[in-house]
Design an enzyme around this catalytic site. Structure first.
Site, PDB file in Angstrom:
ATOM      1  N   ASN A  63       0.332  -1.226  -0.132  1.00 12.34           N
ATOM      2  CA  ASN A  63      -0.083  -0.002   0.165  1.00 12.34           C
ATOM      3  C   ASN A  63       1.415   1.353   0.077  1.00 12.34           C
ATOM      4  OD1 ASN A  63      -1.716   2.275   0.724  1.00 12.34           O
ATOM      5  ND2 ASN A  63      -2.477   0.859   2.425  1.00 12.34           N
ATOM      6  N   LYS A  85      -0.166   4.518  -0.369  1.00  8.23           N
ATOM      7  CA  LYS A  85      -0.603   5.124   0.674  1.00  8.23           C
ATOM      8  C   LYS A  85      -0.309   6.724  -0.791  1.00  8.23           C
ATOM      9  CE  LYS A  85      -0.147   3.105   4.985  1.00  8.23           C
ATOM     10  NZ  LYS A  85       0.040   3.521   6.359  1.00  8.23           N
ATOM     11  N   HIS A 105      -9.580   0.975   4.724  1.00  7.67           N
ATOM     12  CA  HIS A 105      -8.023   1.162   5.482  1.00  7.67           C
ATOM     13  C   HIS A 105      -8.846   2.458   6.594  1.00  7.67           C
ATOM     14  CE1 HIS A 105      -4.253   2.566   7.036  1.00  7.67           C
ATOM     15  NE2 HIS A 105      -3.405   1.530   5.910  1.00  7.67           N
ATOM     16  N   GLU A 114      -6.504   4.739   7.762  1.00  8.15           N
ATOM     17  CA  GLU A 114      -7.154   6.247   7.743  1.00  8.15           C
ATOM     18  C   GLU A 114      -8.365   6.698   7.310  1.00  8.15           C
ATOM     19  OE1 GLU A 114      -3.155   5.737   5.148  1.00  8.15           O
ATOM     20  OE2 GLU A 114      -2.176   5.110   7.469  1.00  8.15           O
ATOM     21  N   GLU A 138      -5.408  -5.216  10.381  1.00  8.97           N
ATOM     22  CA  GLU A 138      -4.033  -4.033  10.798  1.00  8.97           C
ATOM     23  C   GLU A 138      -4.548  -2.801  12.285  1.00  8.97           C
ATOM     24  OE1 GLU A 138      -2.017  -3.022   6.542  1.00  8.97           O
ATOM     25  OE2 GLU A 138      -4.087  -1.327   7.258  1.00  8.97           O
ATOM     26  N   GLY A 163       2.902   1.815  10.816  1.00 10.79           N
ATOM     27  CA  GLY A 163       3.584   3.506  11.056  1.00 10.79           C
ATOM     28  C   GLY A 163       4.589   3.578  12.483  1.00 10.79           C
ATOM     29  N   SER A 203       3.772  -2.189  10.578  1.00 10.98           N
ATOM     30  CA  SER A 203       5.045  -2.048  10.664  1.00 10.98           C
ATOM     31  C   SER A 203       5.758  -3.160  10.783  1.00 10.98           C
ATOM     32  CB  SER A 203       5.369  -1.489  12.002  1.00 10.98           C
ATOM     33  OG  SER A 203       4.830  -0.103  12.408  1.00 10.98           O
TER      34      SER A 203
HETATM   35  P1  13P Z   1       3.214   0.964   8.307  1.00 10.16           P
HETATM   36  O1  13P Z   1       4.044  -0.707   7.400  1.00 10.16           O
HETATM   37  O2  13P Z   1       3.912   2.039   7.243  1.00 10.16           O
HETATM   38  O3  13P Z   1       2.923   0.651   9.850  1.00 10.16           O
HETATM   39  O4  13P Z   1       1.751   0.621   6.763  1.00 10.16           O
HETATM   40  C1  13P Z   1       0.523  -0.364   7.009  1.00 10.16           C
HETATM   41  C2  13P Z   1      -0.769   0.213   6.346  1.00 10.16           C
HETATM   42  O5  13P Z   1      -1.520   0.875   6.951  1.00 10.16           O
HETATM   43  C3  13P Z   1      -0.348  -0.637   5.050  1.00 10.16           C
HETATM   44  O6  13P Z   1      -1.724  -0.722   4.570  1.00 10.16           O
END
Ligand code: 13P
Length: 252
Positions: free
Chosen positions: A10, A12, A95, A97, A165, A171, A211
């Site tokens: 992803n 982002k 997601h 976010e 997740e 992150g 992460s």
């Molecule tokens: P990170 O791997 O940067 O923690 O992000 C995970 C994520 O949100 C994947 O969709």
């Protein structure tokens, strides 16, 4: 039947179109031969078509990071499943976010899942609890609610992928423990079995996200309920993404 692992990147809100093309160019030759793992890249919307063209004829799959629930109309700024059909195979839906920064409701996410499936797209439905929910012992109740509303109108899970997740792991450099993630994912599989039957639950692929790095991923992949990763930061570097795919392939 063993489940085919998926490693999905992803990206982002990272990479311009030239950067996205350059990144996939570097990864492509290393990823192509690893056919025992589904390899999916999910760049920003504007890079989807150029990457679709660049990956044509390869077995590397494309995914979108979001989709709207309606086919067309006065929805300024949104992208419809009709527009994504034939361009991507997968679409990330729900997601954290999207849920937390953009206020997407469980109900909207359920409609997006239904719309994606109706257009032949495979949803990667994300669930996960916040730190406060985790500390309050509410993890199971939260992921159950998100699972049930996300699949509210879904009759067959054949084309659905789940991702667990935990919000506090995204992150932060602070992943869940493999055992902890495995336990939540096992519970998700049990809930699926109740509603869709044991065979559907057994076939469902559930990814861990939060992460993920090449340092910790093998211990996640060693867990029986974990079928791959939904990867943010580590998917933006060719070396680490390829390493993750190789690690997943080593379990097949
Ligand atoms: P990170 O791997 O940067 O923690 O992000 C995970 C994520 O949100 C994947 O969709």
């Amino acid at each position: 039947m063993p489940r085919t692992p998926i490693v999905a990147g992803n990206w982002k809100m990272h990479t311009t179109v030239p950067e996205a093309l350059a990144l996939v160019e570097v990864m492509r030759s290393a990823l192509e031969p690893i056919t025992t793992v589904e390899r999916v890249v999910c760049p920003p919307f504007v890079a989807l078509w150029p990457l679709h063209e660049r990956l044509r004829g390869t077995s590397i799959r494309l995914g979108a990071q979001n989709v709207y629930s309606e086919e067309k109309g006065a929805y300024t700024g949104e992208i419809s499943p009709l527009m994504l059909a034939g361009v991507v195979d997968y679409v990330i839906i729900g997601h954290s976010e999207r849920r937390h920064l953009f206020g997407e409701s469980d109900e909207l996410i359920g409609r997006k899942v239904r719309a994606a499936l109706a257009h032949g797209l495979q949803p990667i439905l994300c669930v996960g609890e916040t730190l406060a929910e985790n500390e309050a012992g509410a993890t199971e109740a939260v992921v159950r609610r998100q699972l049930e509303s996300g699949l509210a109108e879904v009759e067959s899970l054949e084309h659905v992928v789940l991702a667990y997740e935990p919000v506090w792991a995204i992150g932060t450099g602070r992943p869940a423990t493999p055992e902890g993630a495995n336990a939540v994912m096992g519970r998700l599989r049990e809930l699926i079995a109740v509603r869709y039957g044991a065979a559907a639950a057994e076939a469902m692929r559930i990814l861990y996200g939060g992460s993920v790095t090449p340092e910790n991923f093998p211990s996640f992949m060693a867990m029986p309920e974990i079928d791959g990763g939904l990867v943010g930061g580590a998917s933006l570097k060719a070396d680490s993404f390829v390493a993750l795919v190789r690690q997943a392939a080593a379990t097949t």
